[in-house]
Design a protein around this motif. Structure first.
Motif, PDB file in Angstrom:
ATOM      1  N   HIS A 182       0.904  -1.131   0.047  1.00 23.65           N
ATOM      2  CA  HIS A 182      -0.044  -0.174  -0.056  1.00 23.65           C
ATOM      3  C   HIS A 182       0.909   1.350   0.040  1.00 23.65           C
ATOM      4  N   LEU A 183       0.633   2.252  -0.849  1.00 29.27           N
ATOM      5  CA  LEU A 183       1.233   3.257  -0.777  1.00 29.27           C
ATOM      6  C   LEU A 183       0.184   4.581  -0.293  1.00 29.27           C
ATOM      7  N   LEU A 184       0.591   5.242   0.932  1.00 25.63           N
ATOM      8  CA  LEU A 184      -0.233   6.213   1.534  1.00 25.63           C
ATOM      9  C   LEU A 184       0.390   7.333   1.185  1.00 25.63           C
ATOM     10  N   ILE A 185      -0.307   8.551   0.773  1.00 27.51           N
ATOM     11  CA  ILE A 185      -0.078   9.905   0.505  1.00 27.51           C
ATOM     12  C   ILE A 185      -0.754  10.826   1.082  1.00 27.51           C
ATOM     13  N   GLY A 186      -0.206  11.666   2.129  1.00 27.10           N
ATOM     14  CA  GLY A 186      -0.588  12.778   2.793  1.00 27.10           C
ATOM     15  C   GLY A 186      -0.629  13.996   2.118  1.00 27.10           C
ATOM     16  N   THR A 187      -1.548  14.919   2.586  1.00 24.81           N
ATOM     17  CA  THR A 187      -1.869  15.891   1.618  1.00 24.81           C
ATOM     18  C   THR A 187      -2.060  17.209   2.533  1.00 24.81           C
ATOM     19  N   TYR A 188      -1.850  18.260   1.845  1.00 27.69           N
ATOM     20  CA  TYR A 188      -2.499  19.665   2.571  1.00 27.69           C
ATOM     21  C   TYR A 188      -3.991  19.868   1.936  1.00 27.69           C
ATOM     22  N   THR A 189      -4.953  19.755   2.636  1.00 24.13           N
ATOM     23  CA  THR A 189      -6.461  19.804   2.082  1.00 24.13           C
ATOM     24  C   THR A 189      -6.714  21.162   1.817  1.00 24.13           C
ATOM     25  N   SER A 190      -7.714  21.173   0.987  1.00 27.69           N
ATOM     26  CA  SER A 190      -8.201  22.478   0.411  1.00 27.69           C
ATOM     27  C   SER A 190      -9.560  22.208  -0.357  1.00 27.69           C
ATOM     28  N   PRO A 191     -10.567  22.913  -0.287  1.00 27.06           N
ATOM     29  CA  PRO A 191     -12.039  22.563  -1.037  1.00 27.06           C
ATOM     30  C   PRO A 191     -11.696  22.267  -2.436  1.00 27.06           C
ATOM     31  N   ASP A 192     -12.378  21.259  -2.888  1.00 31.29           N
ATOM     32  CA  ASP A 192     -12.545  20.882  -4.251  1.00 31.29           C
ATOM     33  C   ASP A 192     -10.930  20.402  -4.797  1.00 31.29           C
ATOM     34  N   LYS A 193     -10.175  20.293  -3.850  1.00 32.43           N
ATOM     35  CA  LYS A 193      -8.780  19.675  -4.312  1.00 32.43           C
ATOM     36  C   LYS A 193      -8.483  18.493  -3.366  1.00 32.43           C
ATOM     37  N   THR A 210       1.259   2.016 -10.128  1.00 33.70           N
ATOM     38  CA  THR A 210       0.420   2.225  -8.939  1.00 33.70           C
ATOM     39  C   THR A 210      -1.017   2.154  -9.254  1.00 33.70           C
ATOM     40  N   THR A 211      -2.088   1.947  -8.537  1.00 35.43           N
ATOM     41  CA  THR A 211      -3.441   1.833  -8.842  1.00 35.43           C
ATOM     42  C   THR A 211      -4.168   2.634  -7.642  1.00 35.43           C
ATOM     43  N   PHE A 212      -4.944   3.626  -8.012  1.00 35.01           N
ATOM     44  CA  PHE A 212      -5.708   4.232  -6.906  1.00 35.01           C
ATOM     45  C   PHE A 212      -6.602   3.272  -6.246  1.00 35.01           C
ATOM     46  N   LYS A 213      -6.557   3.133  -4.883  1.00 29.75           N
ATOM     47  CA  LYS A 213      -7.561   2.229  -4.084  1.00 29.75           C
ATOM     48  C   LYS A 213      -8.718   3.188  -3.422  1.00 29.75           C
ATOM     49  N   SER A 214      -8.295   4.004  -2.680  1.00 25.25           N
ATOM     50  CA  SER A 214      -9.291   4.413  -1.502  1.00 25.25           C
ATOM     51  C   SER A 214      -8.920   5.878  -1.296  1.00 25.25           C
ATOM     52  N   LYS A 215      -9.777   6.497  -0.329  1.00 26.45           N
ATOM     53  CA  LYS A 215      -9.153   7.743   0.243  1.00 26.45           C
ATOM     54  C   LYS A 215     -10.046   7.855   1.617  1.00 26.45           C
ATOM     55  N   VAL A 216      -9.450   8.831   2.410  1.00 21.95           N
ATOM     56  CA  VAL A 216     -10.215   9.056   3.741  1.00 21.95           C
ATOM     57  C   VAL A 216      -9.838  10.593   3.912  1.00 21.95           C
ATOM     58  N   VAL A 217     -11.385  11.187   4.380  1.00 25.44           N
ATOM     59  CA  VAL A 217     -11.095  12.683   4.489  1.00 25.44           C
ATOM     60  C   VAL A 217     -10.766  13.102   6.037  1.00 25.44           C
ATOM     61  N   LYS A 242       4.857  10.074 -12.604  1.00 24.69           N
ATOM     62  CA  LYS A 242       4.425  10.900 -11.559  1.00 24.69           C
ATOM     63  C   LYS A 242       2.983  10.756 -11.076  1.00 24.69           C
ATOM     64  N   ILE A 243       2.769  10.913  -9.821  1.00 26.27           N
ATOM     65  CA  ILE A 243       1.372  10.874  -9.302  1.00 26.27           C
ATOM     66  C   ILE A 243       0.891  12.356  -9.205  1.00 26.27           C
ATOM     67  N   GLN A 244      -0.233  12.751  -9.715  1.00 25.49           N
ATOM     68  CA  GLN A 244      -0.709  14.214  -9.622  1.00 25.49           C
ATOM     69  C   GLN A 244      -1.746  14.252  -8.223  1.00 25.49           C
ATOM     70  N   HIS A 245      -1.350  15.181  -7.318  1.00 24.42           N
ATOM     71  CA  HIS A 245      -1.986  15.393  -6.057  1.00 24.42           C
ATOM     72  C   HIS A 245      -1.734  16.872  -5.760  1.00 24.42           C
ATOM     73  N   ASP A 246      -2.688  17.625  -5.466  1.00 27.48           N
ATOM     74  CA  ASP A 246      -2.843  18.856  -5.035  1.00 27.48           C
ATOM     75  C   ASP A 246      -2.020  19.057  -3.565  1.00 27.48           C
ATOM     76  N   LYS A 247      -0.997  19.659  -3.482  1.00 23.10           N
ATOM     77  CA  LYS A 247      -0.127  19.886  -2.348  1.00 23.10           C
ATOM     78  C   LYS A 247       0.347  18.598  -1.428  1.00 23.10           C
ATOM     79  N   PRO A 248       1.125  17.587  -2.197  1.00 22.80           N
ATOM     80  CA  PRO A 248       1.445  16.384  -1.560  1.00 22.80           C
ATOM     81  C   PRO A 248       2.396  16.740  -0.403  1.00 22.80           C
ATOM     82  N   SER A 249       2.304  16.081   0.683  1.00 14.65           N
ATOM     83  CA  SER A 249       3.454  16.365   1.903  1.00 14.65           C
ATOM     84  C   SER A 249       4.207  15.173   2.166  1.00 14.65           C
ATOM     85  N   PHE A 250       3.410  13.849   2.215  1.00 18.84           N
ATOM     86  CA  PHE A 250       4.394  12.878   2.811  1.00 18.84           C
ATOM     87  C   PHE A 250       3.747  11.574   2.086  1.00 18.84           C
ATOM     88  N   VAL A 251       4.707  10.523   1.960  1.00 16.73           N
ATOM     89  CA  VAL A 251       4.422   9.320   1.402  1.00 16.73           C
ATOM     90  C   VAL A 251       5.090   8.202   2.245  1.00 16.73           C
TER      91      VAL A 251
END
Length: 373
Positions: free
Chosen positions: A27-38, A54-61, A358-367
């Motif tokens: 499993h690859l876990l990616i942490g982000t700085y959150t923002s509305p609609d991103k 890589t294959t996207f599996k899930s997310k948690v808010v 690359k994997i595109q995510h808004d403001k990724p901070s940790f993997v």
């Protein structure tokens, strides 16, 4: 060879292939700085160590989980919320499916959490509160939720670069008996003894107390060598890697080495640091203008470092990075360009090569990588 032996051989090869495929996937876990609609929280992918697919599996808010830690049994994940809530969050984790579920959230003490670690027995998490200038110890209940009877240790002092403490990380020692903080505001590596049975105050300063680095250096992140005898810290403000010997909670500075080439005169902005699992190489990153990975070989007897290369990251504001469990790949978060950048790693030379993946995510901070069930 008779038909029965052929069938047995085929069955063995098929089973071996299946087991290898299972071991190759994490499993690859990616942490982000959150923002509305991103970005909305933590994203989970399947990661294949054979080709870095890589294959996207899930997310948690969850609010701005910019840094998190996984328990040794892989049942729980603990995150900071680097947002207005300034919480520490407990989440359950399914090592088979990769699903995360928020259990509870508690205040981080003095606030401003940017870093979190968990002890090997899953009894406590430790948060570095950058904004509050404190180290917080939060107890873990038997069900994985966080308790509220916390210990919040306020650092004191300042440096020639900062006028107050800024605790940027809190790393648990390999023997699970000590916690070492990097205080960017006071230029100190503070050492605390840890005893989970002493709830609600499991941390006490050691006789050594701290080691002071160069004035204005600004220590940020740190890591232990796999042999447990050496310890390394990266500084943000003067861009150095500091090598220590480690024994029974005591650290001794043996080397300080610059990350940037001698011709570079700009801000180094040291960021993250890791040692390869085989203990042969150390990697340390810089952000913003310089934005590269310094690669060092490690002398196995002394722990001293020798620069062997520098690799341009290619993004901007590379906050953290991680080497995958196979040792073949490195993933770097590029917060400024909203992507996780992949590198192929040569395990013999330690050098890196961009793959273009690359994997595109808004403001990724940790993997981080977590073994699959």
């Amino acid at each position: 060879m008779n038909i029965r032996k052929l069938i047995s051989l085929f069955t063995f090869l098929l089973a071996s292939s299946f087991l290898f495929a299972q071991d190759a996937k994490y499993h690859l876990l990616i942490g982000t700085y959150t923002s509305p609609d991103k970005s909305e929280g933590i994203y989970v992918y399947d990661f294949d160590t054979r080709d870095a697919s890589t294959t996207f599996k899930s997310k948690v808010v969850v609010g701005s989980p910019s840094y998190f830690a996984v328990t040794k049994d892989r049942k729980f994940v603990y995150t900071v919320s680097e947002d207005r809530s300034q919480n520490i969050n407990a989440l359950s984790f399914d090592a088979k499916t990769g699903d995360l579920k928020l259990l509870n959230s508690v205040p981080s003490g003095s606030g401003g959490p940017t870093y979190i670690s968990v002890d090997a027995k899953g009894k406590y998490v430790f948060a570095g509160n950058y904004g509050g200038g404190t180290l917080t110890a939060l107890p873990i209940n038997p069900d994985g939720t966080l308790g509220t009877d916390i210990q919040d240790i306020k650092h004191e002092g300042k440096s020639i670069a900062k006028n107050k403490p800024f605790v940027h990380s809190a790393v648990v020692s390999p023997d699970n008996k000590y916690v070492i903080t990097a205080d960017l505001g006071t230029d100190k590596m503070n050492v605390y003894a840890f005893d989970a049975s002493k709830r609600p105050n499991p941390l006490t300063p050691t006789a050594q107390g701290f080691v002071t680095l160069a004035p204005g250096s600004g220590p940020r992140h740190s890591t232990f060598h796999p042999n447990k005898k050496f310890y390394y810290a990266v500084t943000e403000l003067d861009g150095t890697v500091n090598a220590f010997t480690y024994k029974k909670g005591k650290i001794n500075l043996i080397q300080t080495i610059k990350m940037a080439d001698a011709s570079y005169t700009g801000k180094p902005d040291g960021a993250d640091i890791h040692v390869s699992a085989d203990g042969k190489f150390l990697y340390a990153t810089t952000r913003n203008v310089l934005n590269e990975i310094a690669i060092y070989s490690i002398d196995k007897k002394s722990g001293n470092l020798t620069i062997v290369g520098r690799q341009a990251i290619g993004g901007k504001s590379s906050r953290t990075f991680e080497i995958d469990p196979s040792g073949n790949w490195m993933l770097v978060t590029s917060q400024g360009t909203n992507e996780i950048i992949f590198f192929k790693r040569d395990q013999e030379t330690g050098l890196l090569m961009p793959t273009g993946q690359k994997i595109q995510h808004d403001k990724p901070s940790f993997v981080t990588f977590v073994k699959m069930d």
